[in-house]
Design a protein around this motif. Structure first.
Motif, PDB file in Angstrom:
ATOM      1  N   VAL A  46      -5.642 -11.096  -1.896  1.00  0.00           N
ATOM      2  CA  VAL A  46      -5.788  -9.649  -2.103  1.00  0.00           C
ATOM      3  C   VAL A  46      -6.779  -9.125  -1.077  1.00  0.00           C
ATOM      4  O   VAL A  46      -7.860  -9.685  -0.899  1.00  0.00           O
ATOM      5  N   ARG A  47      -6.395  -8.059  -0.391  1.00  0.00           N
ATOM      6  CA  ARG A  47      -7.297  -7.447   0.595  1.00  0.00           C
ATOM      7  C   ARG A  47      -7.818  -6.094   0.135  1.00  0.00           C
ATOM      8  O   ARG A  47      -8.869  -5.659   0.594  1.00  0.00           O
ATOM      9  N   TYR A  48      -7.060  -5.431  -0.743  1.00  0.00           N
ATOM     10  CA  TYR A  48      -7.454  -4.099  -1.213  1.00  0.00           C
ATOM     11  C   TYR A  48      -7.248  -4.030  -2.718  1.00  0.00           C
ATOM     12  O   TYR A  48      -6.272  -4.544  -3.247  1.00  0.00           O
ATOM     13  N   ARG A  49      -8.203  -3.376  -3.413  1.00  0.00           N
ATOM     14  CA  ARG A  49      -8.094  -3.246  -4.879  1.00  0.00           C
ATOM     15  C   ARG A  49      -8.756  -1.946  -5.300  1.00  0.00           C
ATOM     16  O   ARG A  49      -9.794  -1.580  -4.775  1.00  0.00           O
ATOM     17  N   ASN A  50      -8.148  -1.278  -6.297  1.00  0.00           N
ATOM     18  CA  ASN A  50      -8.759  -0.059  -6.817  1.00  0.00           C
ATOM     19  C   ASN A  50      -9.473  -0.354  -8.141  1.00  0.00           C
ATOM     20  O   ASN A  50      -9.446  -1.487  -8.636  1.00  0.00           O
ATOM     21  N   ALA A  51     -10.090   0.648  -8.718  1.00  0.00           N
ATOM     22  CA  ALA A  51     -10.866   0.474  -9.952  1.00  0.00           C
ATOM     23  C   ALA A  51      -9.999   0.080 -11.138  1.00  0.00           C
ATOM     24  O   ALA A  51     -10.492  -0.516 -12.099  1.00  0.00           O
ATOM     25  N   GLN A  52      -8.705   0.408 -11.098  1.00  0.00           N
ATOM     26  CA  GLN A  52      -7.802   0.041 -12.194  1.00  0.00           C
ATOM     27  C   GLN A  52      -7.261  -1.380 -12.028  1.00  0.00           C
ATOM     28  O   GLN A  52      -6.462  -1.843 -12.831  1.00  0.00           O
ATOM     29  N   GLY A  53      -7.645  -2.062 -10.956  1.00  0.00           N
ATOM     30  CA  GLY A  53      -7.200  -3.439 -10.746  1.00  0.00           C
ATOM     31  C   GLY A  53      -5.911  -3.567  -9.961  1.00  0.00           C
ATOM     32  O   GLY A  53      -5.414  -4.674  -9.767  1.00  0.00           O
ATOM     33  N   MET A  54      -5.341  -2.448  -9.514  1.00  0.00           N
ATOM     34  CA  MET A  54      -4.137  -2.523  -8.685  1.00  0.00           C
ATOM     35  C   MET A  54      -4.546  -3.078  -7.327  1.00  0.00           C
ATOM     36  O   MET A  54      -5.600  -2.722  -6.791  1.00  0.00           O
ATOM     37  N   SER A  55      -3.725  -3.958  -6.779  1.00  0.00           N
ATOM     38  CA  SER A  55      -4.118  -4.615  -5.543  1.00  0.00           C
ATOM     39  C   SER A  55      -2.982  -4.646  -4.531  1.00  0.00           C
ATOM     40  O   SER A  55      -1.821  -4.401  -4.866  1.00  0.00           O
ATOM     41  N   TRP A  56      -3.366  -4.960  -3.297  1.00  0.00           N
ATOM     42  CA  TRP A  56      -2.412  -5.068  -2.195  1.00  0.00           C
ATOM     43  C   TRP A  56      -2.941  -6.118  -1.244  1.00  0.00           C
ATOM     44  O   TRP A  56      -4.138  -6.197  -0.972  1.00  0.00           O
ATOM     45  N   ASP A  57      -2.029  -6.933  -0.706  1.00  0.00           N
ATOM     46  CA  ASP A  57      -2.435  -7.998   0.216  1.00  0.00           C
ATOM     47  C   ASP A  57      -2.488  -7.529   1.672  1.00  0.00           C
ATOM     48  O   ASP A  57      -2.822  -8.293   2.564  1.00  0.00           O
ATOM     49  N   GLY A  58      -2.159  -6.275   1.924  1.00  0.00           N
ATOM     50  CA  GLY A  58      -2.208  -5.739   3.275  1.00  0.00           C
ATOM     51  C   GLY A  58      -0.946  -5.989   4.078  1.00  0.00           C
ATOM     52  O   GLY A  58      -0.861  -5.609   5.238  1.00  0.00           O
ATOM     53  N   GLN A  59       0.039  -6.620   3.471  1.00  0.00           N
ATOM     54  CA  GLN A  59       1.292  -6.912   4.165  1.00  0.00           C
ATOM     55  C   GLN A  59       2.387  -6.001   3.635  1.00  0.00           C
ATOM     56  O   GLN A  59       2.426  -5.685   2.459  1.00  0.00           O
TER      57      GLN A  59
END
Length: 82
Positions: A46-59
C-alpha cells in the motif's frame, strides 16, 4: 469444516473444470506448465491510504476516493504511507 452447500458447490466446480479440460484437450501437465498451480504473487504494498482505511498501491488507475480528494485540491502526497 465445509458446509453441505459449499461441498456441493465445490463438487460442481470440480466437474466443470474436468469438463473444460476434456472439451479443450488439456492435461494436468499442460496446466502445470502454464503456471496454473503456482502460488499467487504477493499483493503490492500500500502506498496511499485515507482516514477511512481505503488504500491504493499506486499502480493502475487512481481510485475514485483519491481522485476526488486531488480534484478538491488535496495533494496526493498527503495520503502517502511511509
Amino acid at each position: 469444516m465445509a458446509t453441505k452447500a459449499s461441498e456441493n458447490e465445490r463438487a460442481d466446480a470440480i466437474r466443470w473444470i474436468q469438463d473444460q479440460m476434456v472439451d479443450y484437450g488439456l492435461t494436468m501437465e499442460e496446466l502445470e506448465a502454464a503456471g496454473c498451480f503456482d502460488p499467487p504473487p504477493p499483493p503490492a504494498p500500500v502506498r496511499y491510504r485515507n482516514a477511512q482505511g481505503m488504500s491504493w498501491d499506486g499502480q493502475g488507475e487512481m481510485p475514485d476516493w483519491l481522485r476526488r480528494a486531488v480534484n478538491a485540491g488535496q495533494s496526493v502526497e498527503f495520503f502517502r504511507v511511509g
